[in-house]
Design an enzyme around this catalytic site. Sequence first.
Site, PDB file in Angstrom:
ATOM      1  N   TRP A 131      -4.300  -1.014  -7.122  1.00  0.00           N
ATOM      2  CA  TRP A 131      -2.982  -1.564  -6.769  1.00  0.00           C
ATOM      3  C   TRP A 131      -2.030  -1.390  -7.948  1.00  0.00           C
ATOM      4  CZ3 TRP A 131      -0.362  -5.851  -9.040  1.00  0.00           C
ATOM      5  CH2 TRP A 131       0.890  -6.104  -8.453  1.00  0.00           C
ATOM      6  N   GLU A 160      -4.352  -0.209  -2.117  1.00  0.00           N
ATOM      7  CA  GLU A 160      -3.683  -1.418  -1.630  1.00  0.00           C
ATOM      8  C   GLU A 160      -2.158  -1.268  -1.629  1.00  0.00           C
ATOM      9  OE1 GLU A 160      -4.147  -4.882  -4.150  1.00  0.00           O
ATOM     10  OE2 GLU A 160      -4.067  -6.230  -2.440  1.00  0.00           O
ATOM     11  N   LYS A 198       1.802  -3.001  -0.617  1.00  0.00           N
ATOM     12  CA  LYS A 198       2.464  -4.307  -0.717  1.00  0.00           C
ATOM     13  C   LYS A 198       3.891  -4.165  -0.213  1.00  0.00           C
ATOM     14  CE  LYS A 198       2.981  -8.085  -3.975  1.00  0.00           C
ATOM     15  NZ  LYS A 198       2.487  -8.655  -5.221  1.00  0.00           N
ATOM     16  N   ASP A 223      -4.288  -6.563   2.266  1.00  0.00           N
ATOM     17  CA  ASP A 223      -4.164  -7.893   1.664  1.00  0.00           C
ATOM     18  C   ASP A 223      -3.338  -8.756   2.609  1.00  0.00           C
ATOM     19  OD1 ASP A 223      -2.850 -10.035   0.146  1.00  0.00           O
ATOM     20  OD2 ASP A 223      -3.721  -9.126  -1.641  1.00  0.00           O
ATOM     21  N   HIS A 244       0.431  -9.309   1.915  1.00  0.00           N
ATOM     22  CA  HIS A 244       1.254  -8.169   1.513  1.00  0.00           C
ATOM     23  C   HIS A 244       2.138  -7.588   2.603  1.00  0.00           C
ATOM     24  CE1 HIS A 244      -0.879  -6.947  -2.463  1.00  0.00           C
ATOM     25  NE2 HIS A 244      -0.521  -8.216  -2.430  1.00  0.00           N
ATOM     26  N   HIS A 303      -8.422  -8.067   1.424  1.00  0.00           N
ATOM     27  CA  HIS A 303      -8.110  -9.094   0.433  1.00  0.00           C
ATOM     28  C   HIS A 303      -7.726 -10.351   1.203  1.00  0.00           C
ATOM     29  CE1 HIS A 303      -7.371  -6.992  -3.678  1.00  0.00           C
ATOM     30  NE2 HIS A 303      -8.599  -6.856  -3.235  1.00  0.00           N
ATOM     31  N   ASP A 341       4.423 -13.481  -1.105  1.00  0.00           N
ATOM     32  CA  ASP A 341       3.061 -13.189  -1.543  1.00  0.00           C
ATOM     33  C   ASP A 341       2.660 -14.178  -2.627  1.00  0.00           C
ATOM     34  OD1 ASP A 341       0.693 -11.847  -2.371  1.00  0.00           O
ATOM     35  OD2 ASP A 341       1.852 -10.917  -3.967  1.00  0.00           O
ATOM     36  N   ASP A 383      -0.187 -15.958  -2.832  1.00  0.00           N
ATOM     37  CA  ASP A 383      -1.605 -16.018  -3.166  1.00  0.00           C
ATOM     38  C   ASP A 383      -2.159 -17.433  -3.222  1.00  0.00           C
ATOM     39  OD1 ASP A 383      -2.355 -13.116  -3.696  1.00  0.00           O
ATOM     40  OD2 ASP A 383      -0.602 -13.333  -4.981  1.00  0.00           O
ATOM     41  N   ASP A 390      -8.602 -12.933  -2.889  1.00  0.00           N
ATOM     42  CA  ASP A 390      -7.554 -12.627  -3.868  1.00  0.00           C
ATOM     43  C   ASP A 390      -6.488 -13.715  -3.821  1.00  0.00           C
ATOM     44  OD1 ASP A 390      -5.768 -11.514  -5.608  1.00  0.00           O
ATOM     45  OD2 ASP A 390      -5.035  -9.979  -4.235  1.00  0.00           O
TER      46      ASP A 390
HETATM   47  C1  LIG Z   1      -4.831  -9.312  -9.312  1.00  0.00           C
HETATM   48  C2  LIG Z   1      -4.945  -8.352  -8.143  1.00  0.00           C
HETATM   49  O1  LIG Z   1      -5.124  -7.057  -8.529  1.00  0.00           O
HETATM   50  C3  LIG Z   1      -3.740  -8.438  -7.299  1.00  0.00           C
HETATM   51  O2  LIG Z   1      -3.724  -9.725  -6.715  1.00  0.00           O
HETATM   52  C4  LIG Z   1      -3.575  -7.400  -6.199  1.00  0.00           C
HETATM   53  O3  LIG Z   1      -4.729  -7.196  -5.450  1.00  0.00           O
HETATM   54  C5  LIG Z   1      -2.490  -7.905  -5.382  1.00  0.00           C
HETATM   55  O4  LIG Z   1      -2.728  -8.359  -4.301  1.00  0.00           O
HETATM   56  C6  LIG Z   1      -1.123  -7.905  -5.949  1.00  0.00           C
HETATM   57  O5  LIG Z   1      -0.231  -8.602  -5.186  1.00  0.00           O
HETATM   58 MN   LIG Z   2      -4.590  -8.097  -3.272  1.00  0.00          MN
END
Ligand SMILES: C[C@H](O)[C@H](O)[C@@H](O)C(=O)CO
Ligand SMILES: [Mn+2]
Length: 421
Positions: A185, A226, A228, A262, A265, A289, A297, A299, A329
């Site tokens: 990513w 990945e 986004k 993800d 994303h 993810h 995003d 997380d 993630d």
């Molecule tokens: C830390 C990771 O590489 C990161 O979360 C990545 O996977 C991602 O989702 C970035 O938004």
């Molecule tokens: Mn991710």
Amino acid sequence: MYNVEKGYEAAKEFYAQYGIDVDKAIEIADKTPISMHCWQGDDVAGTEVKEDKSLTGGIQATGNYPGKATNGEELRADIEEAMKFIPGELKVNVHANYQEADRFVDRNEIQPEHFAKWADWAVEKGLGLDFNPTYFAHPKSTEKGTLSCADEDIRKFWVEHGIKCRQIGEYFYKKTGKPCVINHWTPDGDKEVPVDTLGPRQRLKKSYDEIFEATKDVEGVVDGIESKVFGIGAESYTVGSHEFCMGYVMNANKDHIIMTLDAGHYHPTETVSGKLSSIYTFDNSVLLHVTRPVRWDSDHVVGFDDETRAIFEELVRMDKLKDTYVATDFFDASINRVAAWVIGLRNTRKAMLAALLQPVDQMKKMEADGDVSARLAYKEEFKAAPFAMVWDYYCAKKNAGIGLEWLKDVKQYESDVLLKR
Ligand SMILES: C[C@H](O)[C@H](O)[C@@H](O)C(=O)CO
Ligand SMILES: [Mn+2]
């Protein structure tokens, strides 16, 4: 504590009415690996020898809860503590900024030996290891980009990093005997829509091509690409968009290069559950993810929520759970980080098990016969099925703590260990 065995027997009777074999569902969920991300333990700070560990690259951990891990030993101890309460097979997912050299080693110079502590620990614990290049939080990761940078020196630096990471992935595979899944990513993007949107994407493609060509003999490594939708400071344009990554993976036409989806994303009305069957029409595998987006995003810790459940329902209904690499993630710095892992990983496993406890064949038949009323009735009925009784029984069997039992242990660990850091 209530009688878990009795509850389980009652639940088994409920599921048997629909021809569901509860023990078989437990066995499948238990053996499906979940890759536990190491970076929840220290807010993605990493263990590199360097002065400044601040995050860049469009991601941010918010919160200041005390007790985060400050070195590899503490991080592994915290992972072990969390793992006590997460039933089922686990792997550990390490980022390249978690190297443990005793001096500064730049990202383009990392070697397997800098990750030997992770590998030895994984072998001792019987765990598989996954890996991630770290294309952010570095002076050469700026708004000019990394793998898509127009400056050849910078682009080459990051290509070298990608190459080193695939070699470390092979080292993990050879040490643990389990395939290493690498997630690629890059945060590259722009605050405004650039005039040249094509050039950066052509350079990103070129960089990935160079990384894979230079390491074509590497064994035991699977590579997720990945995408986004946007990052902080890169709101208008992302080089590695969904279309770019999907195009790259499909065009590469190599078994080891797959899509990473993800859950955080995409635009808020898009879902990963809604994308899976399209990808599986053209490809044989996906890296997932699992995370919980809140508006952006962000997380957040994975919840036992509609979308997480829908993702696993899709995978089970397509019979693709066995072909999917499941990884978590998220990074929440506002709560106890061990608790964050336990809650998020338990919810991921829960969603998997709940999806396996549905009469998929019967529902498929109803649909094929055009009985769409019954299809909806069944889907709705199973939302209130006695799943919790099966979950508690499974946790008891795995010695992973029934219900909220784990909370007092994690709080004890907080006062005994985390708050003393
Ligand atoms: C830390 C990771 O590489 C990161 O979360 C990545 O996977 C991602 O989702 C970035 O938004
Ligand atoms: Mn991710």
